[in-house]
Design an enzyme around this catalytic site. Structure first.
Site, PDB file in Angstrom:
ATOM      1  N   GLY A 151      -6.694 -18.215  37.021  1.00 15.13           N
ATOM      2  CA  GLY A 151      -7.657 -19.096  36.345  1.00 15.13           C
ATOM      3  C   GLY A 151      -7.422 -20.291  36.982  1.00 15.13           C
ATOM      4  N   GLU A 167      -8.580 -15.541  43.540  1.00 15.16           N
ATOM      5  CA  GLU A 167      -7.135 -15.360  43.579  1.00 15.16           C
ATOM      6  C   GLU A 167      -6.854 -13.923  43.806  1.00 15.16           C
ATOM      7  OE1 GLU A 167      -6.136 -16.937  39.805  1.00 15.16           O
ATOM      8  OE2 GLU A 167      -5.901 -19.078  40.745  1.00 15.16           O
ATOM      9  N   PRO A 169      -2.649 -30.189  22.273  1.00 13.28           N
ATOM     10  CA  PRO A 169      -2.562 -31.435  23.022  1.00 13.28           C
ATOM     11  C   PRO A 169      -1.435 -31.095  23.787  1.00 13.28           C
ATOM     12  CG  PRO A 169      -2.910 -32.039  20.861  1.00 13.28           C
ATOM     13  CD  PRO A 169      -2.791 -30.570  20.631  1.00 13.28           C
ATOM     14  N   GLU A 201       1.476 -14.276  45.156  1.00 16.45           N
ATOM     15  CA  GLU A 201       1.450 -12.980  44.842  1.00 16.45           C
ATOM     16  C   GLU A 201       0.566 -12.412  43.611  1.00 16.45           C
ATOM     17  OE1 GLU A 201       5.256  -9.985  44.208  1.00 16.45           O
ATOM     18  OE2 GLU A 201       5.456 -12.057  44.609  1.00 16.45           O
TER      19      GLU A 201
END
Lengths: 229, 229
Positions: free
Chosen positions: A46, A66, A83, A115
Site C-alpha cells: 500500500g 510493489e 489518530p 521482498e
DNA sequence: TCAAAAGTGTTAACCATACACCCATGC
DNA sequence: GCATGGGTGTATGGTTAACACTTTTGA
C-alpha cells in the site's frame, strides 16, 4: 515545503489485503518495507493516495508497483482512521481486499519492497502498524462473503476440480463439508460447467475439470437470483 | 496559512446517512447547508474530521452539532474518494450509517445547518455533492443487513407491537410478509418478550407491546446463534 | 353495525442433512 | 494390490410457505 492549507489535513493511504489460495492454504500477500517507519518489517502492500487519483486506482498502482500483480478482484474493505495509527502524522488508511488466482501470478519485489511473499494466513509474521487488525477484518469479510457471493472462483484457476473447490470452501470457512451435499448444491445452481478435460498424472482416479459460468451468474443475478453456499 | 506538508494532502470528511422509521415510512435525516459550496441545498449531515479525532467521534460530533441527535446505532458504511467529488479541493469522505428511534428524538438545526428535516426515502430532494450516491449505498446496506442482524429494533421505540415491527420489515425490504409466518418466526427466536401492556385508544383491537431482549441476543450471538429475518 | 387491525394452526412442498460404497490411477 | 482421492443416491427430519376466520375496539 510547497503544500499549505488553512486547516490541518491528514495523510490518506490505501492498503491491500490480498488473498490467494494454494492447494491447501489460504495465503496473504505481504511485503517487507524498504523505508521507515517499520523498515524491514512485513506489512500490507500500500501507500499514499495521489492527489488526483481515485482510491481504487491507488491500490491497483501500488499492487502493480510493489508486487507486479495485475488483474484481480478488488473491493473496498474498511477505513481505519484512529489518530495514532502511524507515528509520523495522522494517517487515514482505506483498506481494500483482493482475491487473486495464485497459480497465475508470480510476484516479485519492485520499488518499495525489499521482498514480497505469500504467507499462510494461519502463520503470519508480526506486521507493521495496525495491519494485523486490518487483516483480521479482511478475513472476517472474506469468510462472510464467500457464503453468499461466488467469489471463491476468483481464488481458483479458470479450470478447477470440484475437490479443489470444496477444499477452498473448507479452508475459508474453517469447517468440513459433506462431499455429496456440496456437489449436489454447487451443480444444482448450474453456475459451473463440466469440461471435457481430466486431471493428468495423478495417483488416483482423475477428476474432471469445471469452469465458472460468469455470464450466466450475472444474468441470474439481474433476475434476482442469490448465490448461497 | 499555517499547515504545510511536503506532499499534497486531501481533506477528509465524514457524512452520516441517518435513518428513522415513522409509522409507515423509512426516513432520512437531511440538513440545509448554511455555507458554500451548495449553500441552501439539502445534504447529508457531516463535515471535516479533526486532526486528532477518530472518524467515529467526528460523525458523532457533527450529528450532535447539526441536529442534536445523540445515542444512536452507528456503523461505517463506505469511503467515497473520487477526485472531483468536491469543487473546492480533493475531499475523501468516510460515510457512516446510523439508525435512530425517530419518535424519541426531536431534531433542530444548530451551527452549520439552516434547517434540519426528515424526508421519506422515497421522496428525497436533490442533494449536494455525490450525496445521492451515498444514500443509495446506505439503503442497500440497510436492506441487506436488516435480514441477518436484529438492527430493525434500533429504528423502533423500546416498546413496539408486532404489527409495527412487521411494517418496518415490509418497508425496508419492500415486500409484503405473511403475518402468521412473520410472528411465528420472530417469536420463535425468543429475542423479544411480551409486556403486560396494550395499545390505548386505537380504533380496533388493541395490540400487545413487546420489547427486544438485547442481552439475550448478545448471549446467543456469542454462542454462535445467527439472527435471520 | 361497520371498519380496521390483532391474533391464531395446520398442511403440503421443499430443502438440508446424514450416510457408504465402488471407481480409476500410479506406485 | 494398495493407497488415494473421485464420483454417486436415498431416506429422514426440519423448515418454509400458503392460507381464513374470529376478536376487539372506536367511530
Amino acid at each position: 515545503m510547497p503544500f499549505t492549507y488553512q486547516y490541518p489535513h491528514p495523510a490518506v493511504t490505501v492498503d491491500g489485503v490480498v488473498f490467494g489460495f494454494d492447494e491447501a492454504d489460504l495465503k496473504l500477500l505481504l511485503i517487507r518495507r524498504r523505508i521507515e517507519p517499520h523498515m524491514g518489517d512485513w506489512a500490507l502492500p500500500g501507500g499514499f493516495v495521489g492527489i488526483a487519483e481515485s482510491l481504487e486506482d491507488a491500490v491497483r498502482r501500488k499492487l502493480r508497483d510493489e508486487t507486479d500483480i495485475d488483474h484481480l478482484y478488488l473491493e473496498q474493505l474498511y477505513t481505519f482512521g484512529e489518530p495514532k495509527r502511524d507515528p509520523r502524522e495522522r494517517v487515514i488508511s482505506v483498506a481494500y481486499y483482493a482475491l487473486v488466482k495464485l497459480s497465475e501470478h508470480k510476484v516479485r519485489a519492485t520499488t518499495d519492497a525489499l521482498e514480497v511473499a505469500w504467507f499462510p494466513v494461519a502463520k503470519l509474521p508480526e506486521l507493521a502498524f495496525d495491519h494485523e487488525r486490518i487483516v483480521e477484518v479482511g478475513l472476517q469479510r472474506l469468510k462472510a462473503k464467500v457464503r453468499y457471493e461466488p467469489i471463491g472462483f476468483e481464488l481458483l484457476p479458470e479450470k478447477f476440480t470440484l475437490g479443489e473447490l470444496q477444499r477452498l470452501y473448507e479452508t475459508v470457512l474453517e469447517q468440513p463439508l459433506d462431499k455429496r451435499n456440496f456437489r449436489k448444491k454447487i451443480l444444482g445452481m448450474e453456475l459451473i460447467e463440466a469440461l471435457d478435460e481430466y486431471q493428468q498424472d495423478v495417483a488416483h482416479r482423475a477428476a474432471q475439470y469445471y469452469r465458472f459460468k460468469r455470464q450466466r451468474y450475472e444474468l441470474l443475478r439481474k433476475r434476482g437470483f442469490n448465490f448461497e453456499l
